[in-house]
Write a protein that holds these residues in place. Structure first.
Motif, short mmCIF file in Angstrom:
data_model
loop_
_atom_site.label_atom_id
_atom_site.label_comp_id
_atom_site.label_asym_id
_atom_site.label_seq_id
_atom_site.Cartn_x
_atom_site.Cartn_y
_atom_site.Cartn_z
N UNK A 107 17.04 -18.66 1.44
CA UNK A 107 16.72 -19.88 2.15
C UNK A 107 15.83 -19.61 3.36
N UNK A 108 16.12 -18.54 4.10
CA UNK A 108 15.31 -18.19 5.26
C UNK A 108 13.90 -17.82 4.81
N UNK A 109 13.80 -17.01 3.77
CA UNK A 109 12.49 -16.61 3.26
C UNK A 109 11.70 -17.80 2.75
N UNK A 110 12.36 -18.70 2.04
CA UNK A 110 11.70 -19.89 1.52
C UNK A 110 11.20 -20.77 2.66
N UNK A 111 12.00 -20.91 3.69
CA UNK A 111 11.58 -21.72 4.85
C UNK A 111 10.32 -21.13 5.49
N UNK A 112 10.26 -19.80 5.56
CA UNK A 112 9.07 -19.15 6.13
C UNK A 112 7.85 -19.40 5.25
N UNK A 113 8.03 -19.29 3.94
CA UNK A 113 6.93 -19.54 3.01
C UNK A 113 6.45 -20.98 3.13
N UNK A 114 7.39 -21.91 3.17
CA UNK A 114 7.02 -23.33 3.29
C UNK A 114 6.27 -23.59 4.59
N UNK A 115 6.70 -22.92 5.66
CA UNK A 115 6.02 -23.08 6.94
C UNK A 115 4.58 -22.59 6.87
N UNK A 116 4.37 -21.42 6.23
CA UNK A 116 3.02 -20.88 6.08
C UNK A 116 2.16 -21.81 5.24
N UNK A 117 2.70 -22.30 4.13
CA UNK A 117 1.96 -23.20 3.25
C UNK A 117 1.62 -24.50 3.98
N UNK A 118 2.57 -25.04 4.71
CA UNK A 118 2.36 -26.28 5.44
C UNK A 118 1.29 -26.10 6.52
N UNK A 120 -1.21 -24.09 6.49
CA UNK A 120 -2.53 -23.86 5.89
C UNK A 120 -3.19 -25.16 5.46
N UNK A 121 -2.43 -26.22 5.37
CA UNK A 121 -3.00 -27.51 4.92
C UNK A 121 -3.82 -28.16 5.98
#
Length: 121
Positions: A107-118, A120-121
């Motif tokens: 969950x922590x890793x996914x949140x970090x990935x989502x933050x990076x993706x968000x 970049x938009x």
């Protein structure tokens, strides 16, 4: 069963062990059942109903989880319990503790990935 055979079949799929039994319960032919199962919208509705059902199951399991942990803990610490039962309870507690830790990590890793993706938009 009602007049809407497609809805009846959808509901029957949630309770019957086979497609054939679900078709019989919905009072439709097997060929009709398989036709319904090829319909994308029908499958979307079926998946939605399955998710709703599993959500209810998950809620019930979560409500029982604290009691289950207590039972395992009681067995694990009961010196009069057979050794195999104590070992099994301890293993279950450890396995589930590690799974919980793994899920938290994901969950922590996914949140970090989502933050990076968000960002970049």
């Amino acid at each position: 069963m009602g007049v809407d055979r497609k809805s009846d079949f959808l509901q029957a799929l949630l309770t019957e062990p086979t497609i054939e039994k679900a078709a019989s319960k919905a009072q439709i032919a097997k060929s009709t059942a398989y036709k319904y199962l090829k319909d994308t919208k029908f499958n979307e509705r079926l998946l939605e109903k399955k998710r709703e059902l599993m959500s209810q199951v998950t809620n019930q399991l979560q409500q029982k989880a604290i009691k289950a942990v207590k039972v395992l803990s009681d067995i694990m610490t009961d010196e009069k319990a057979p050794e195999y039962a104590r070992i099994s309870a301890a293993k279950s507690v450890l396995d589930n503790a590690y799974k919980g830790l793994d899920l938290e990590d994901i969950q922590v890793r996914l949140a970090k990935i989502e933050e990076v993706v968000t960002n970049k938009k």
